[in-house]
Scaffold this motif. Sequence first.
Motif, PDB file in Angstrom:
ATOM      1  N   GLN A   1      41.780  39.405  42.396  1.00 27.49           N
ATOM      2  CA  GLN A   1      40.433  39.823  41.991  1.00 27.49           C
ATOM      3  C   GLN A   1      40.312  41.343  41.978  1.00 27.49           C
ATOM      4  N   GLU A   2      40.796  41.987  43.028  1.00 23.51           N
ATOM      5  CA  GLU A   2      40.701  43.446  43.094  1.00 23.51           C
ATOM      6  C   GLU A   2      41.629  44.099  42.063  1.00 23.51           C
TER       7      GLU A   2
ATOM      8  N   GLU B   1      40.814  46.637  34.833  1.00 25.73           N
ATOM      9  CA  GLU B   1      39.771  46.747  33.804  1.00 25.73           C
ATOM     10  C   GLU B   1      39.219  48.174  33.753  1.00 25.73           C
ATOM     11  N   SER B   2      38.923  48.756  34.924  1.00 26.70           N
ATOM     12  CA  SER B   2      38.333  50.105  34.861  1.00 26.70           C
ATOM     13  C   SER B   2      39.344  51.133  34.377  1.00 26.70           C
TER      14      SER B   2
ATOM     15  N   TYR C   1      40.039  43.929  38.707  1.00 18.62           N
ATOM     16  CA  TYR C   1      38.909  44.865  38.669  1.00 18.62           C
ATOM     17  C   TYR C   1      39.415  46.292  38.425  1.00 18.62           C
ATOM     18  N   GLN C   2      40.470  46.672  39.143  1.00 19.20           N
ATOM     19  CA  GLN C   2      41.052  48.016  38.967  1.00 19.20           C
ATOM     20  C   GLN C   2      41.661  48.166  37.578  1.00 19.20           C
TER      21      GLN C   2
ATOM     22  N   LEU D   1      35.376  37.211  41.209  1.00 20.24           N
ATOM     23  CA  LEU D   1      35.937  38.170  40.251  1.00 20.24           C
ATOM     24  C   LEU D   1      34.813  39.051  39.697  1.00 20.24           C
ATOM     25  N   LYS D   2      34.997  40.376  39.809  1.00 20.56           N
ATOM     26  CA  LYS D   2      33.894  41.272  39.447  1.00 20.56           C
ATOM     27  C   LYS D   2      34.079  41.941  38.088  1.00 20.56           C
ATOM     28  N   THR D   3      35.002  41.441  37.294  1.00 16.94           N
ATOM     29  CA  THR D   3      35.257  42.086  35.999  1.00 16.94           C
ATOM     30  C   THR D   3      34.237  41.644  34.955  1.00 16.94           C
ATOM     31  N   ASP D   4      34.129  42.466  33.884  1.00 15.94           N
ATOM     32  CA  ASP D   4      33.257  42.059  32.772  1.00 15.94           C
ATOM     33  C   ASP D   4      34.015  41.153  31.803  1.00 15.94           C
TER      34      ASP D   4
END
Length: 324
Positions: free
Chosen positions: A247-248, A254-255, A251-252, A76-79
Amino acid sequence: MESTRKRLITLLAKKKDEYISGQKLSDELNISRAAIWKQMKSLENEGYQIEAVSRKGYRIVRFPERMSVNTIQWNLKTDWLGQNMHFEEQVDSTQTVAHQLAREGAEHGTVIVADEQLKGRGRLHRPWHSQKGSGIWMSIILRPDIEPHRAPQLTLASAVAITKMLKFLTGVQPKIKWPNDIFVGDRKLAGILTEMQAEQDLIEYVIIGIGLNVNLDQKAVPDDLQDVATSIQLETGKAWKREELIQELLYQMESIYELFLQQGFSSIKQAWEQDAYRLGETITVKARRKEWEATLIGIHEDGALIVEDENQSKSVLYSAEIDW
Ligand code: BT5
């Protein structure tokens, strides 16, 4: 007290490509290096594949098939979105769990994922079919500092996040059907349910529920949805790993959420219109006790639908029944 085993998996699962040394694990977990080695062997017996490299340490290469918080958070690449996560094998509805957690003070960005819902719901308490293992059944708790009347814009922003994820990972060409559906062709792939707890001009929390059919084959689609629903598997002819999609998607989300807060909804409007279902086509609108034919023009800066009748007269609709 969390078990040593669980803490070990959590430590190893934090970063996908990084090794953690045996020494570090033994310090963090307060157990001997030999005990760590024993734990690793037992994880391997359960279907984890663990790589051990001398002078680097250990890392997980593959998880067991079953979904869990660890398998979702692994890459998971989120903050912040989904850094606090709950996973349930079976619930009535992730919305209900989310409301409960939010009332108890769950933090902004908490995510609840279930493998199966027994009473999944859509708007107006319509049922949402959520068969075991076949989709993403997920609720997100947000605590945005915006006026309550802007909350519906979060539904539209979430729809954009879903389409971005789908286009990026699956190649499926999704369309956003105002206000809360994702369609492929004329079938529904996903639905969004936004619920809010607010007082006058203050939002306490918003819960964004997302239901997305992933590995649902034609046989598994219930009779009443045979002509209505589709899934990523049905569109692409193969099964998908749900974790990767989640996960993707997070990520989307969050941005887009950050863009929404910083620059307002107008920053998302263009992306929304780019994938709008039946944009420029004639639809039948039922609103304000009237029914009329109109062309779908787009959405307003605040997320309302804009339609134009045959006399080129435009209407801005905040709620309406549309005959697509
Ligand atoms: C929605 O409602 O589309 C919002 C669905 C939100 C579901 C998520 S899953 C996670 C979270 N927990 C919940 O309990 N809910 C949320 P609506 O626009 O009212 O559409 C409902 C209609 O969609 C139903 O009346 C059916 O016609 C159709 N439907 C039901 N299940 C479906 C499915 N799996 N796929 C496609 N269409 C479905």
